[in-house]
Enzyme design. Structure first.
Site, mmCIF file in Angstrom:
data_model
loop_
_atom_site.group_PDB
_atom_site.id
_atom_site.type_symbol
_atom_site.label_atom_id
_atom_site.label_comp_id
_atom_site.label_asym_id
_atom_site.label_seq_id
_atom_site.Cartn_x
_atom_site.Cartn_y
_atom_site.Cartn_z
ATOM 1 C CB SER A 304 -0.954 -0.079 1.298
ATOM 2 O OG SER A 304 -1.833 0.984 1.096
ATOM 3 C CG ASP A 315 7.543 4.780 -11.924
ATOM 4 O OD1 ASP A 315 8.232 3.758 -11.954
ATOM 5 O OD2 ASP A 315 6.402 4.934 -12.121
ATOM 6 C CE LYS A 329 -5.281 -2.001 0.321
ATOM 7 N NZ LYS A 329 -4.991 -0.364 0.092
#
Length: 462
Positions: A304, A315, A329
């Site tokens: 999460s 990224d 999740k």
């Protein structure tokens, strides 16, 4: 001639207006009819539902509390949606808000449903469950002797909660086990600090162990960074952020944590069914910690909010991700309060990383995959297992053996003198690094990067 042209123009304008009005009326009528159809369908099924409730109240073999019927119905609806959407009675809803605040009573585990079974997502470090040896991926098959088959997530959490000093017994099934084993765990007041550890390595590399997310995480992280930078003489040569076994928490705290290390661009994108749920959250440049390499350590217990942080730093190229694949999740839940004080935790959106990918049911694949144990440790462990299997043969393996309990008066079990397990000596942080293969690899990478950078500077100076 001009008079005729003006008349024709007026007629054309009137015709256009009438046609446009007619088209708008058709569209509105269509939408109204759709709305009526939806309302009619809802009313039809509501009648069926009320009829079923009436039959249950009148004809069930014993009297049923009407609240239990309606609460059960709400939970039944939500359980058909996804594992994270649940109905919470007033007490449980209040408990959830306490959880978010960072203090609650219980054993200290994050649980979820996997294929209808109650599964441990992650034990929270330094809690009774962690110390008892509960692990991520364990299945809880019984709570205090009662089967968890068909249990709701809410009921399971309530059964495991309780007053400090009381005990709860979990029957655990783990991969590789032939049958479940019982763990009796004494409950405690769980006061959770997000930052479990903040240490310097070699006086210049920072290490932060982030075990969960609650309403103070962002502040705790910034304080930890300031302390580390101060101890390092004003500048860090690198940072390791350890979010292994971190089950997550509030979205805004994940954003605050990622924002500490990213100065621009999106941190996370939220996309839901309605426009109000759609947003892109961007990094803020002021007070950002940059100018040093960073490694984030993850594993299957990183879920999460942990994954939001790791994915953002991966990224954007701000950090190298090391460890094993994360939980996966990729959804966002919102809390809604109902009139009676109960509440609904409902999945209202999905989140996407800065590059636009979803990690739902996929997890984050590390840039550098490193298992929990080194190949040498794995080989030694397997060798020890085989040795124990070959040589372990005791009285209890003989046919018709007499159980130990039958020999003792009253069937009580006594401890043999001198065989108590000695208290384990607490490891120093340096010893922790040497025994933790993933952390050791992260430290080696940071040191290697520093050497590489120094060599590059020498080469460019020639």
């Amino acid at each position: 001639m001009r008079q005729i042209n003006k008349s024709v123009l007026r007629v054309l304008l009137i015709l256009s207006f009438v046609i446009g009005l007619s088209f708008l009326s058709i569209v509105l009528m269509g939408r109204l009819q759709d709305a009526r159809a939806v309302a009619q369908d809802s009313y039809q099924y509501l009648e069926v539902f009320n009829q079923a409730v009436d039959i249950i109240q009148k004809r069930y073999v014993k009297e049923v509390d009407v609240k239990d019927i309606y609460y059960g119905a709400i939970q039944g609806i939500l359980s058909k949606l996804d594992p994270h959407s649940v109905h919470l009675p007033p007490d449980a809803f209040k408990d959830m808000k306490i959880d978010i605040s960072g203090e609650f009573g219980g054993i200290g585990i994050e649980v979820g449903m996997r294929d209808g079974a109650l599964m441990v997502i992650s034990p929270i470090e330094d809690t009774p469950a962690w110390r008892a040896g509960i692990k991520a991926g364990d299945f809880i098959v019984k709570i205090n002797g009662e089967s968890t088959e068909g249990i709701s997530l809410n009921d399971a959490v309530h059964k495991m909660r309780g007053k400090k000093g009381t005990a709860v017994t979990l029957s655990i099934m783990r991969q590789g086990w032939v049958e479940p084993k019982d763990f009796t765990i004494v409950r405690d007041i769980i006061r959770i600090k997000s930052v479990k550890k903040a240490e310097l390595i070699d006086g210049k590399f920072g290490y932060i162990r982030l075990v969960t997310f609650n309403m103070t995480t962002g502040d705790e992280m910034r304080q930890a960074m300031e302390n580390l930078i101060g101890k390092a003489g004003g500048k860090l040569s690198g940072l390791i952020l350890d979010i292994r076994w971190n089950p997550g928490g509030p979205l805004d705290q994940a954003v605050e944590t990622a924002d500490l290390f990213v100065s621009e661009g999106p941190i996370v994108s939220i996309k839901g069914r309605i426009p109000e749920d759609n947003k892109v959250i961007y990094a803020q440049k002021p007070n950002t910690y940059i100018g040093f390499p960073m490694i984030v350590i993850v594993n299957a217990g990183s879920a999460s909010a942990s994954e939001i942080v790791a994915a953002c730093l991966q990224d954007t190229g701000r950090a190298l991700i090391l460890g094993t694949k994360t939980y996966g999740k990729g959804s966002v839940q919102s809390l809604f309060t109902l009139k009676d004080g109960s509440g609904i935790k409902l999945t209202t959106a999905y989140y996407y990383t800065p590059s636009g990918r979803s990690i739902q049911a996929e997890g984050i694949t590390p840039d550098v995959e490193v298992e929990e144990l080194s190949p040498e440790q794995e080989a030694l462990l397997e060798k020890e297992r085989q040795r124990q299997e070959e040589w372990r043969f005791g009285e209890e393996k003989l046919p018709r053996y007499i159980p130990h309990e039958e020999v003792l008066p009253g069937g009580t079990v006594e401890k043999e003198p001198g065989l108590e397990k000695p208290e384990a000596k607490k490891k120093t942080f340096e010893e922790e690094i040497m025994s933790d293969y993933q952390l050791r690899r992260a430290v080696e990478l940071l040191k290697g990067w520093e050497v590489f950078q120094a060599q590059m500077k020498k080469a460019s100076a020639k």
